[in-house]
Design a protein around this motif. Structure first.
Motif, PDB file in Angstrom:
ATOM      1  N   PHE A 148      -5.657  58.070  75.256  1.00 31.01           N
ATOM      2  CA  PHE A 148      -6.665  57.149  75.760  1.00 31.01           C
ATOM      3  C   PHE A 148      -6.929  56.007  74.787  1.00 31.01           C
ATOM      4  CE2 PHE A 148      -7.525  61.387  77.521  1.00 31.01           C
ATOM      5  CZ  PHE A 148      -7.291  61.104  78.856  1.00 31.01           C
ATOM      6  N   PRO A 149      -7.159  54.813  75.317  1.00 35.41           N
ATOM      7  CA  PRO A 149      -7.384  53.644  74.439  1.00 35.41           C
ATOM      8  C   PRO A 149      -8.709  53.742  73.694  1.00 35.41           C
ATOM      9  CG  PRO A 149      -7.822  53.083  76.730  1.00 35.41           C
ATOM     10  CD  PRO A 149      -7.232  54.468  76.733  1.00 35.41           C
ATOM     11  N   MET A 150      -8.889  52.829  72.746  1.00 33.72           N
ATOM     12  CA  MET A 150     -10.106  52.806  71.949  1.00 33.72           C
ATOM     13  C   MET A 150     -11.328  52.614  72.843  1.00 33.72           C
ATOM     14  SD  MET A 150      -9.281  53.310  68.806  1.00 33.72           S
ATOM     15  CE  MET A 150     -10.769  52.847  67.943  1.00 33.72           C
ATOM     16  N   ARG A 151     -12.391  53.355  72.516  1.00 37.79           N
ATOM     17  CA  ARG A 151     -13.644  53.271  73.250  1.00 37.79           C
ATOM     18  C   ARG A 151     -14.757  53.735  72.325  1.00 37.79           C
ATOM     19  NH1 ARG A 151     -10.657  57.554  74.039  1.00 37.79           N
ATOM     20  NH2 ARG A 151     -11.565  59.625  74.286  1.00 37.79           N
ATOM     21  N   LYS A 152     -15.977  53.319  72.629  1.00 42.79           N
ATOM     22  CA  LYS A 152     -17.119  53.729  71.829  1.00 42.79           C
ATOM     23  C   LYS A 152     -17.689  55.020  72.398  1.00 42.79           C
ATOM     24  CE  LYS A 152     -19.991  50.638  70.342  1.00 42.79           C
ATOM     25  NZ  LYS A 152     -21.088  49.623  70.302  1.00 42.79           N
ATOM     26  N   VAL A 153     -17.893  56.001  71.531  1.00 38.27           N
ATOM     27  CA  VAL A 153     -18.518  57.252  71.936  1.00 38.27           C
ATOM     28  C   VAL A 153     -19.827  57.403  71.176  1.00 38.27           C
ATOM     29  CG1 VAL A 153     -17.326  58.647  70.173  1.00 38.27           C
ATOM     30  CG2 VAL A 153     -18.138  59.734  72.266  1.00 38.27           C
ATOM     31  N   LYS A 154     -20.823  57.958  71.863  1.00 34.06           N
ATOM     32  CA  LYS A 154     -22.129  58.152  71.245  1.00 34.06           C
ATOM     33  C   LYS A 154     -22.472  59.635  71.253  1.00 34.06           C
ATOM     34  CE  LYS A 154     -26.975  56.714  71.368  1.00 34.06           C
ATOM     35  NZ  LYS A 154     -27.972  55.843  72.049  1.00 34.06           N
ATOM     36  N   ILE A 155     -22.709  60.179  70.077  1.00 34.17           N
ATOM     37  CA  ILE A 155     -23.165  61.560  69.927  1.00 34.17           C
ATOM     38  C   ILE A 155     -24.647  61.494  69.581  1.00 34.17           C
ATOM     39  CG2 ILE A 155     -22.843  63.756  68.715  1.00 34.17           C
ATOM     40  CD1 ILE A 155     -20.410  62.912  70.362  1.00 34.17           C
ATOM     41  N   THR A 183     -12.805  57.708  84.450  1.00 32.50           N
ATOM     42  CA  THR A 183     -13.380  57.150  83.228  1.00 32.50           C
ATOM     43  C   THR A 183     -13.648  58.263  82.227  1.00 32.50           C
ATOM     44  OG1 THR A 183     -14.457  55.403  84.511  1.00 32.50           O
ATOM     45  CG2 THR A 183     -15.268  55.789  82.265  1.00 32.50           C
ATOM     46  N   VAL A 184     -13.117  58.131  81.036  1.00 32.66           N
ATOM     47  CA  VAL A 184     -13.302  59.133  79.999  1.00 32.66           C
ATOM     48  C   VAL A 184     -14.773  59.164  79.576  1.00 32.66           C
ATOM     49  CG1 VAL A 184     -12.462  59.992  77.783  1.00 32.66           C
ATOM     50  CG2 VAL A 184     -11.004  58.512  79.170  1.00 32.66           C
ATOM     51  N   PRO A 185     -15.404  60.346  79.511  1.00 33.17           N
ATOM     52  CA  PRO A 185     -16.794  60.407  79.057  1.00 33.17           C
ATOM     53  C   PRO A 185     -16.964  59.816  77.654  1.00 33.17           C
ATOM     54  CG  PRO A 185     -16.136  62.498  80.021  1.00 33.17           C
ATOM     55  CD  PRO A 185     -14.890  61.673  79.892  1.00 33.17           C
ATOM     56  N   THR A 186     -18.075  59.139  77.444  1.00 38.82           N
ATOM     57  CA  THR A 186     -18.344  58.531  76.135  1.00 38.82           C
ATOM     58  C   THR A 186     -19.619  59.089  75.506  1.00 38.82           C
ATOM     59  OG1 THR A 186     -19.513  56.695  77.221  1.00 38.82           O
ATOM     60  CG2 THR A 186     -17.160  56.384  76.727  1.00 38.82           C
ATOM     61  N   ASP A 187     -20.142  60.178  76.076  1.00 34.76           N
ATOM     62  CA  ASP A 187     -21.369  60.769  75.536  1.00 34.76           C
ATOM     63  C   ASP A 187     -21.110  62.087  74.812  1.00 34.76           C
ATOM     64  OD1 ASP A 187     -20.697  62.368  77.681  1.00 34.76           O
ATOM     65  OD2 ASP A 187     -22.661  62.254  78.662  1.00 34.76           O
ATOM     66  N   TRP A 199     -14.397  66.292  79.493  1.00 32.56           N
ATOM     67  CA  TRP A 199     -13.916  65.746  80.764  1.00 32.56           C
ATOM     68  C   TRP A 199     -13.292  66.907  81.525  1.00 32.56           C
ATOM     69  CZ3 TRP A 199      -9.890  61.195  81.300  1.00 32.56           C
ATOM     70  CH2 TRP A 199     -10.104  60.532  82.520  1.00 32.56           C
ATOM     71  N   LEU A 200     -13.972  67.367  82.553  1.00 30.72           N
ATOM     72  CA  LEU A 200     -13.573  68.597  83.236  1.00 30.72           C
ATOM     73  C   LEU A 200     -12.874  68.295  84.560  1.00 30.72           C
ATOM     74  CD1 LEU A 200     -16.711  70.713  82.281  1.00 30.72           C
ATOM     75  CD2 LEU A 200     -14.471  70.669  81.172  1.00 30.72           C
ATOM     76  N   ALA A 201     -13.292  68.900  85.663  1.00 29.88           N
ATOM     77  CA  ALA A 201     -12.549  68.789  86.921  1.00 29.88           C
ATOM     78  C   ALA A 201     -12.728  67.443  87.610  1.00 29.88           C
ATOM     79  CB  ALA A 201     -12.970  69.916  87.861  1.00 29.88           C
ATOM     80  N   GLU A 202     -13.766  66.675  87.239  1.00 34.84           N
ATOM     81  CA  GLU A 202     -13.955  65.380  87.885  1.00 34.84           C
ATOM     82  C   GLU A 202     -12.767  64.463  87.624  1.00 34.84           C
ATOM     83  OE1 GLU A 202     -16.227  65.259  83.914  1.00 34.84           O
ATOM     84  OE2 GLU A 202     -15.868  66.687  85.547  1.00 34.84           O
ATOM     85  N   ASP A 203     -12.596  63.468  88.491  1.00 33.83           N
ATOM     86  CA  ASP A 203     -11.501  62.487  88.355  1.00 33.83           C
ATOM     87  C   ASP A 203     -10.132  63.158  88.350  1.00 33.83           C
ATOM     88  OD1 ASP A 203     -13.376  60.383  88.137  1.00 33.83           O
ATOM     89  OD2 ASP A 203     -13.574  60.740  85.992  1.00 33.83           O
ATOM     90  N   SER A 204      -9.951  64.138  89.237  1.00 32.67           N
ATOM     91  CA  SER A 204      -8.657  64.823  89.415  1.00 32.67           C
ATOM     92  C   SER A 204      -8.219  65.598  88.185  1.00 32.67           C
ATOM     93  CB  SER A 204      -7.562  63.818  89.818  1.00 32.67           C
ATOM     94  OG  SER A 204      -7.920  63.131  91.000  1.00 32.67           O
TER      95      SER A 204
END
Length: 307
Positions: free
Chosen positions: A62-69, A248-252, A256-261
């Motif tokens: 997956f490409p670069m993205r901002k994740v927030k923990i 869309t990859v989760p960012t929180d 990433w489970l069964a959603e989005d195929s």
């Protein structure tokens, strides 16, 4: 509960570090004498994913993205060891449903060896080595047992949490910097020791002294005090397998489970292992294996939210 705490370094400060330094002020605890030691990592925002310049990037990464923990996350200081897994098996009576393990020799993949197990993986290990030859299903059973034992909710990390914790405020392929030969201070990987025995994988240009697994915490930790986040053993994460072009990859920080195929008959190990070279030992790299898959290269570590 046994706890030892110290003040954590703010993420904002760590993001400014140019070179790697030891994360001296760890926030650590153990929920029992023989429980895994946990490190509470800094919460905050960070960039994760594959940099455009990475030569070894795979099409499904997956490409670069901002994740927030935004929550207080505790991560196992090391991979779960063979000794810790032995305690689980002894206490619970758990038996792996399908004994055996995918194995490698000097020429490459041998295949599924039924006589190789977590307790006898086909090479010499001590109880301080990471447990391998365990499936995702086995790892989940361990987290259920540990949760019941401690009264706390243990689990595997999501892929986003794993990469966030691996990077520890850094950018690029490796948390130790941009130099290939720096790997052997921090990770057990395919290197010159490996090349003397095996004729595959693009190796790191250094010598870590181990052809197979090493004791956990044998090498230097990343800036947040976590050991073997890259190398030694691949580690199961919670995420199901996805095609990067779908959804869309989760960012929180959530998995990433069964959603989005998502195909949850597969999960996504991260971190690379002792036979992994520069093509796989990267912060953003991920694999995809069936939940019942067992391999000499594959183990896990635990996490839990601190409330």
């Amino acid at each position: 509960m046994i706890k030892t705490f110290a003040k954590a370094i703010p993420l904002s400060a760590l993001m400014l570090f140019v070179s790697i330094s030891a994360y001296a002020e760890e926030d650590t605890f153990k929920d029992c004498d023989d429980c895994p030691e946990m490190v509470v990592i800094p919460s905050g925002e960070a960039m994760i994913g594959v940099e455009e310049f990475e030569a070894n990037r795979k099409y499904y990464e997956f490409p670069m993205r901002k994740v927030k923990i935004s929550y207080s996350l505790a991560v196992g200081k090391t991979e779960i060891t063979r000794g810790q897994y032995r305690e689980f098996v002894s206490d619970s009576g758990y038996e792996t449903p399908n004994p055996g393990c995918n194995s490698w020799d000097f020429e490459g993949l041998v295949g599924f060896a039924r006589d190789h197990t977590w307790d006898s993986p086909g090479f010499v290990q001590g109880d301080d080595h990471p447990v391998v030859c365990v499936s995702y299903n086995d790892a989940i059973e361990y987290t259920k047992w540990l949760s019941k034992k401690t009264g706390e909710e243990y689990r595997l990390l999501s892929a986003a949490e794993f990469e966030y914790a691996t990077r520890a405020g850094t950018r690029g392929q490796w948390f130790w910097g941009t130099v290939n030969s720096g790997a052997c201070e921090y990770a057990n990987v395919a290197d010159t020791t490996f090349r003397r025995l095996y004729n595959y994988a693009p190796v790191f240009h250094c010598d870590d002294g181990y052809a197979r697994s090493a004791p956990v915490a044998k090498f230097k930790p990343n800036p947040w005090g976590l050991y073997d986040m890259l190398g030694n053993a691949w580690e199961w994460t919670e995420d199901c397998r996805h095609r990067p072009e779908v959804g869309t990859v989760p960012t929180d920080g959530s998995p990433w489970l069964a959603e989005d195929s998502g195909d949850c008959s597969y999960r996504t190990p991260k971190g690379g292992g002792f036979l992994s070279g520069t093509d796989w030992v990267r912060a953003a790299a991920l694999s995809g294996d069936r939940v019942a898959y067992q391999s000499q290269l594959l183990g896990f570590r635990v996490a839990r939210v601190v409330k």
